[in-house]
Design a protein around this motif. Structure first.
Motif, short mmCIF file in Angstrom:
data_model
loop_
_atom_site.label_atom_id
_atom_site.label_comp_id
_atom_site.label_asym_id
_atom_site.label_seq_id
_atom_site.Cartn_x
_atom_site.Cartn_y
_atom_site.Cartn_z
N PRO A 64 101.36 -110.91 7.46
CA PRO A 64 102.25 -110.02 6.84
C PRO A 64 101.71 -108.49 6.45
O PRO A 64 100.68 -108.10 6.68
CB PRO A 64 102.26 -110.79 5.43
N LYS A 65 102.92 -107.88 6.24
CA LYS A 65 102.64 -106.38 5.98
C LYS A 65 102.46 -106.26 4.55
O LYS A 65 101.62 -105.26 4.14
CB LYS A 65 103.83 -105.50 6.40
N LEU A 66 103.03 -107.23 3.75
CA LEU A 66 102.78 -107.10 2.23
C LEU A 66 102.34 -108.45 1.58
O LEU A 66 102.84 -109.39 2.01
CB LEU A 66 104.27 -106.63 1.75
N LEU A 67 101.38 -108.25 0.90
CA LEU A 67 100.73 -109.54 0.24
C LEU A 67 101.12 -109.66 -1.30
O LEU A 67 100.41 -108.37 -2.11
CB LEU A 67 99.29 -109.79 0.77
N ILE A 68 101.78 -110.39 -2.01
CA ILE A 68 101.97 -110.24 -3.32
C ILE A 68 101.17 -111.42 -4.12
O ILE A 68 101.16 -112.69 -3.57
CB ILE A 68 103.24 -110.69 -3.81
N CYS A 69 100.25 -111.05 -4.82
CA CYS A 69 99.22 -112.19 -5.53
C CYS A 69 99.88 -112.35 -6.98
O CYS A 69 99.70 -111.47 -7.77
CB CYS A 69 97.92 -111.68 -5.73
N ASP A 70 100.45 -113.23 -7.08
CA ASP A 70 101.25 -113.50 -8.55
C ASP A 70 100.38 -114.54 -9.33
O ASP A 70 100.28 -115.43 -9.16
CB ASP A 70 102.52 -114.31 -8.21
N GLU A 71 99.51 -113.74 -10.10
CA GLU A 71 98.64 -114.12 -11.03
C GLU A 71 97.69 -115.11 -10.26
O GLU A 71 97.21 -116.13 -10.82
CB GLU A 71 99.19 -115.12 -12.00
N ALA A 72 97.19 -114.53 -9.17
CA ALA A 72 96.26 -115.39 -8.10
C ALA A 72 95.07 -116.13 -8.74
O ALA A 72 94.51 -117.05 -8.42
CB ALA A 72 96.26 -114.70 -6.96
N THR A 73 94.36 -115.09 -9.77
CA THR A 73 93.21 -115.56 -10.08
C THR A 73 93.39 -116.28 -11.30
O THR A 73 92.30 -116.61 -11.96
CB THR A 73 92.42 -114.40 -10.08
N THR A 74 94.39 -116.11 -12.11
CA THR A 74 94.74 -116.51 -13.62
C THR A 74 94.28 -117.92 -13.97
O THR A 74 93.53 -118.31 -14.96
CB THR A 74 95.96 -116.41 -14.07
N ASN A 75 94.53 -118.78 -12.97
CA ASN A 75 93.85 -120.34 -13.36
C ASN A 75 92.59 -120.71 -12.84
O ASN A 75 92.31 -121.66 -12.73
CB ASN A 75 95.10 -121.16 -12.79
N LEU A 76 91.74 -119.73 -12.25
CA LEU A 76 90.64 -120.12 -11.80
C LEU A 76 89.57 -119.74 -12.73
O LEU A 76 89.74 -119.08 -13.76
CB LEU A 76 90.27 -119.24 -10.47
N ASP A 77 88.57 -120.48 -12.79
CA ASP A 77 87.28 -120.02 -13.67
C ASP A 77 86.73 -118.89 -13.29
O ASP A 77 86.79 -118.25 -12.33
CB ASP A 77 86.01 -121.18 -13.11
N VAL A 78 86.24 -118.34 -14.31
CA VAL A 78 85.63 -116.84 -14.28
C VAL A 78 84.82 -116.53 -13.07
O VAL A 78 85.08 -115.50 -12.41
CB VAL A 78 85.07 -116.43 -15.78
N THR A 79 83.78 -117.15 -13.05
CA THR A 79 83.10 -116.99 -11.88
C THR A 79 83.71 -117.22 -10.40
O THR A 79 83.44 -116.35 -9.53
CB THR A 79 81.89 -118.04 -11.89
N ILE A 80 84.54 -118.13 -10.41
CA ILE A 80 85.34 -118.25 -9.13
C ILE A 80 86.38 -117.01 -8.96
O ILE A 80 86.74 -116.58 -7.94
CB ILE A 80 86.48 -119.53 -9.16
N GLN A 81 86.73 -116.54 -10.36
CA GLN A 81 87.90 -115.37 -10.17
C GLN A 81 87.12 -114.21 -9.25
O GLN A 81 87.74 -113.49 -8.42
CB GLN A 81 88.11 -114.90 -11.55
N LEU A 82 86.00 -113.99 -9.71
CA LEU A 82 85.22 -112.69 -9.11
C LEU A 82 85.11 -113.01 -7.48
O LEU A 82 85.28 -112.00 -6.63
CB LEU A 82 83.86 -112.61 -9.79
#
Lengths: 328, 305, 288
Positions: free
Chosen positions: A180-198
């Motif tokens: 795609p040309k545009l990627l929208i991440c809608d709170e993509a990391t919000t529900n992940l554990d902190v270490t996984i977030q990074l």
């Protein structure tokens, strides 16, 4: 103006989306006259607390609002064409192919009764000509690109056999599968554990670098924004209240709300001094007159309570929707 | 998963065993069974010989033991009325029951699911209300009355369909419809609530975001998820249908298990009655087990428990 | 100015599904007041007036508004008396089933352990016995009679109550107020009676209102098959089985009216039961 239009991948002009409840007697102004621009290769963060309208902006762009929602005004120009004017069939050519989205909840984003391979595969089958062996090959490549080892095994697995972090990578793989040309991440990391977030943020960074995709990253977590994005838009009560390059937002926030957000998260370098933002989140069905933030703003005066401020430009690429932007 | 099946199987066996005890006791309480079996006006000698023949003089536990032993050898005794081994009669009648129930299930499922999908997609509207009322109606009319009504309309007035009997597709139509109507309400309601829930889920939103066609989103993803509970309900209803078919079979003279049991009861042919009830209960337990396994097959999440 | 009771009644009236309640009340009132409302004796007919069609058809008479049956009995009067029979049997059966089932459900849910297992296996077995068939069997064994049929029905339907009440008891058992009562030293019986029972009551009522419809239909089926309410009592099931013979000859009024009566009664119970379920269950209240 012309030059900007040529570069601008996405131009949102005056987007207004309402939610209608109780047979249209109650109107929730989720998004109110929002305008912004994204150029190819940009990495934009859309920030605000829950309910400020940022996710609704994304849903409005792709036109996947729930039944009670309706975009009542504005234009969304993508590659020069207004998405709001397209039919659903035409939109289906845009979704997943030109604009992709990663959703918030990895545990619920994947269909539990289809395998991983089937779910990635169906996007590819829908938007590309791949099939058979070349299709499977591409799926494996995608899985490797999102750092999932042993792709042959994973293709046959079910979503519930995978952890949240892995599932979110799968969703990421689906998102980038058709380039795609545009990627929208809608709170993509919000529900992940902190270490996984990074880890996930690093993945996004890498993908962005490799593919050059334009990124719009929606979150309420300021802390992770600096890693990934170069410019920031802050939203409150359905409106944009500040725009700035990312470092400026951290160094010298202009809008009191942005300042309060930073204080709440970081407390001026002293975590003990963290202060939650006083007051209640705004009731989008019944907003106060004047500036929507005035009930919770410590600098508010009568003018704020009576007149709604316009967006006041402060510097190139900076503006704040405030009568008294904080100056440093 | 395997342990789960084994555990359910054992429970099933226990349940069937309890049923056998209850059935056995049921036919032994009440007035002297010998009196029931004998023709009216029999004298003491005849009654005694009947008691001897059917082992009614033995203490109850012994009688039960003999009963169970025979059942496990698929010997349900002999039918007084037909003079044939009951097991054989059961076997003969089973296809008719299955055909009736199968068709009735097909009708009720198709209609029920269709109505449910429409109800979920369009929350209001004329067709929606009409379908809902139609389902509701099916719940409140005894199936034999529907049967008679259909006969009145289609056989007597319109002379389109036969009034009863067994043999062709046309004989099957009215009985199946009478039997099935009642169950369609349950499917409508379940499909509707299930589909609504599924359509609001995140993965459906992702499907839309992926740019899949509406047909694919609803027909492939939403329905496959939403119909899982419906399918399992259908499985469980099969036995309810068979047992509820008694009256319908009588109205149409359909030679199924229901009619068999009824005649058995009327003519005091207890071996037949016992056998049918026991058989159906066992089938019910078996169906429940099958339904559980089916559920695990359809929903991969359940498999790894 | 308005009395409290009147206000309360008006408030309830505003919310209930009115049509269903009205129909139900009409049927109940006619059942109770049958002696005054019926025009003719429901059990003894006038053979000279047999098989008259309803009054509006050719050959009908207004003294027999819905026609007469094969023995010259007035259909309308039989319908009216029949509602009494159906309601009586249904209510009695549901009460018996409800009490028995609730009791067993409470025992199973509250005491758990082997008591629970035994009761649950027993309940499962009962649930897997085909209802109508079992009813036929028991009716044949015990003989005909209204009270026999009540006992049979009550003895068949308790299992659904047991299941539901057990589930509710299990979840209530862990709630704070029960734990507090235990700590305070309340005896088990007292806990069950004062704390748990009132809370399962709602579910029992809702289940009952939904079950009554089924019980009525099963009773009609059994009576139709000849093993329920015995003749010459005026039961709707009997009217249907007697009317069946006239079907091919076109005597439609013999089966249409009793069937409609059953359908009306059951539908109103179902509608009310459905409304109760939504009204009493807080989850559903927020949806519409």
């Amino acid at each position: 103006m012309r030059a900007m239009e040529k570069n601008a991948l996405l131009q949102v002009i005056g987007l207004t989306t309402y939610f209608f409840a109780f047979r249209r007697t109650r109107i929730v102004k989720a998004v109110d006259n929002v305008s912004f621009e994204v150029k190819a290769g940009d990495r934009l963060a859309l920030i605000g607390e829950s309910g400020c309208g940022k996710s609704t902006v994304a849903a409005s762009l792709l036109r996947v609002l729930p039944p009670s929602g309706e975009t009542v005004g504005g234009k969304v120009l993508f590659e020069g064409e207004d998405l709001l004017q397209k039919s659903n069939k035409e939109m289906n050519q845009v979704r997943g192919r030109k604009i992709a989205m990663i959703l918030q909840d990895p545990m619920m984003s994947l269909d539990p009764v289809f395998t991983i391979g089937e779910q990635i595969g169906e996007t590819l089958e829908r938007h590309t000509d791949l099939h058979g062996d070349s299709l499977i090959h591409r799926i494996k490549d995608l899985l490797l690109a999102v750092r999932i080892p042993e792709p042959e095994r994973r293709i046959k697995q079910w979503p519930h056999e995978m952890s949240g972090g892995m599932r979110q990578r799968i969703v990421g793989a689906i998102a980038i599968s058709c380039e795609p040309k545009l990627l929208i991440c809608d709170e993509a990391t919000t529900n992940l554990d902190v270490t996984i977030q990074l880890q996930y943020l690093n993945l996004l960074k890498e993908l962005q670098k490799n593919t050059g995709v334009t990124l719009v990253f929606i979150t309420h977590n300021l802390g992770i924004v600096a890693e990934l994005c170069e410019s920031v838009i802050v939203m409150y009560a359905g409106k944009i209240v500040e725009r700035a390059p990312v470092m400026d937002v951290f160094d010298s926030p202009a809008h009191p709300y942005t300042k309060a957000l930073l204080d709440a998260a970081f407390g001026l370098q002293d975590l003990r001094k963290r202060r939650p933002i006083p007051g209640e989140p705004p009731n989008l069905a019944n907003l106060p007159p004047g500036c929507s933030f005035n009930p919770r703003c410590m600098y508010a005066d009568d003018r704020c309570r009576e007149e709604e401020p316009p967006e006041i430009p402060l510097a190139p690429g900076r503006s704040a929707k405030c009568w008294y932007p904080v100056k440093d | 998963m395997k342990r789960y099946i084994i555990r359910r199987f054992i429970f099933g066996v226990i349940v069937v065993w309890i049923v056998s005890v209850m059935i056995f006791l049921a036919t032994r309480i009440g007035p002297d069974p010998a009196l029931m079996i004998a023709s009216p006006g029999a004298d003491e000698a005849e009654l005694n010989s009947i008691r001897e023949r059917f082992g009614l003089n033995e203490p109850l536990p012994v009688q039960y033991f003999i009963f169970i032993k025979k059942v496990l050898q698929a010997d349900f005794g002999e039918s007084i009325y037909y003079g044939l081994p009951v097991a054989e009669i059961l076997w003969q009648r089973l296809p008719a029951s299955l055909m009736l129930v199968g068709t009735a299930k097909f009708i009720s499922l198709s209609f029920g699911i269709l109505a449910g999908v429409l109800a979920a997609r369009r929350r209001t509207g004329f067709t929606n209300n009409l379908l809902r009322w139609f389902s509701f109606l099916g719940l409140s009319m005894p199936n034999f009355w529907i049967a008679m009504l259909l006969i009145l309309i289609f056989s007597v007035q319109l002379k389109l369909l036969p009034t009863g009997g067994y043999g062709t597709f046309w004989h099957l139509l009215m009985p199946a419809f009478s039997l099935g109507w009642y169950f369609s309400a349950g499917y409508t309601r379940l499909t509707e609530s299930s589909l609504l829930q599924v359509l609001n889920s995140e993965y459906i939103k992702l499907c839309r975001v992926k740019g899949l066609t509406e047909l694919s989103v609803v027909g492939k993803h939403a329905l496959k998820n939403a119909l899982i509970p419906v399918v399992t309900l259908a499985g469980m209803n099969i036995v309810l249908m068979i047992s509820g078919a008694v009256a319908v079979e009588m109205v149409f003279a359909w030679p199924g298990l229901g009619l068999l049991m009824y005649h058995g009861a009327i003519y005091r042919d207890f071996n037949v009655v016992q056998a049918v009830i026991l058989f159906i209960s066992a089938m019910m337990v078996f169906m429940n087990l099958v339904v559980d396994i089916l559920y695990a097959y359809l929903d991969p999440r359940i498999r790894y428990d | 100015m308005e009395s409290e009771a009147w206000k309360w009644i008006k408030e309830i009236w505003r919310r209930v599904p009115k049509v269903a309640v009205i129909i139900l009340l009409v049927l109940i009132v006619t059942g109770i007041g049958a002696d005054f409302l019926a025009l003719h004796d429901p059990e003894i007919g006038d053979p000279r007036q047999r098989l008259l069609p309803p009054a509006w058809e050719a050959g009908g008479k207004w003294t027999y508004p819905l026609g007469t049956d094969t023995m010259g009995r007035d259909v309308l009067s039989r319908l009216i008396y029949g509602s009494r029979v159906s309601l009586l049997v249904a209510f009695a059966a549901v009460i018996i089933a409800g009490c028995l089932g609730t009791f067993l459900g409470l025992m199973a849910g509250f005491f758990g352990g082997w008591v629970d297992q035994v009761i649950m296996r027993f309940t499962d077995s009962w649930l897997s016995i085909p209802t109508v068939m079992f009813g036929v069997l028991m009716a044949v064994i015990l003989g005909p009679g209204v009270w026999n049929i009540v006992i049979i029905l009550g003895g068949t339907f308790w299992s659904r109550y047991a299941r539901v009440v057990r589930g509710e008891t299990l979840s209530l058992k862990t709630r704070d107020f029960v734990q507090l009562a235990k700590i305070a030293g309340c005896g088990k019986a007292r806990i069950i009676w004062k704390h748990i029972l009132p809370n399962v009551f709602n579910s029992v009522i809702t289940l009952s209102s939904l079950q009554i419809g089924i019980v009525i239909v099963v009773e009609a089926s059994l009576t139709f098959l000849g093993v329920g309410v015995p003749p010459p009592k005026p039961a709707w099931g009997l009217m249907l089985s007697e009317g069946r013979g006239g079907l091919l000859a076109g005597y439609w009024w013999l089966i249409i009216f009793p069937g409609v009566a059953i359908a009306l009664l059951v539908t109103s119970f179902n509608v009310i039961g459905d409304w109760l379920r939504r009204y009493l269950d807080p989850f559903y209240r927020n949806i519409d």
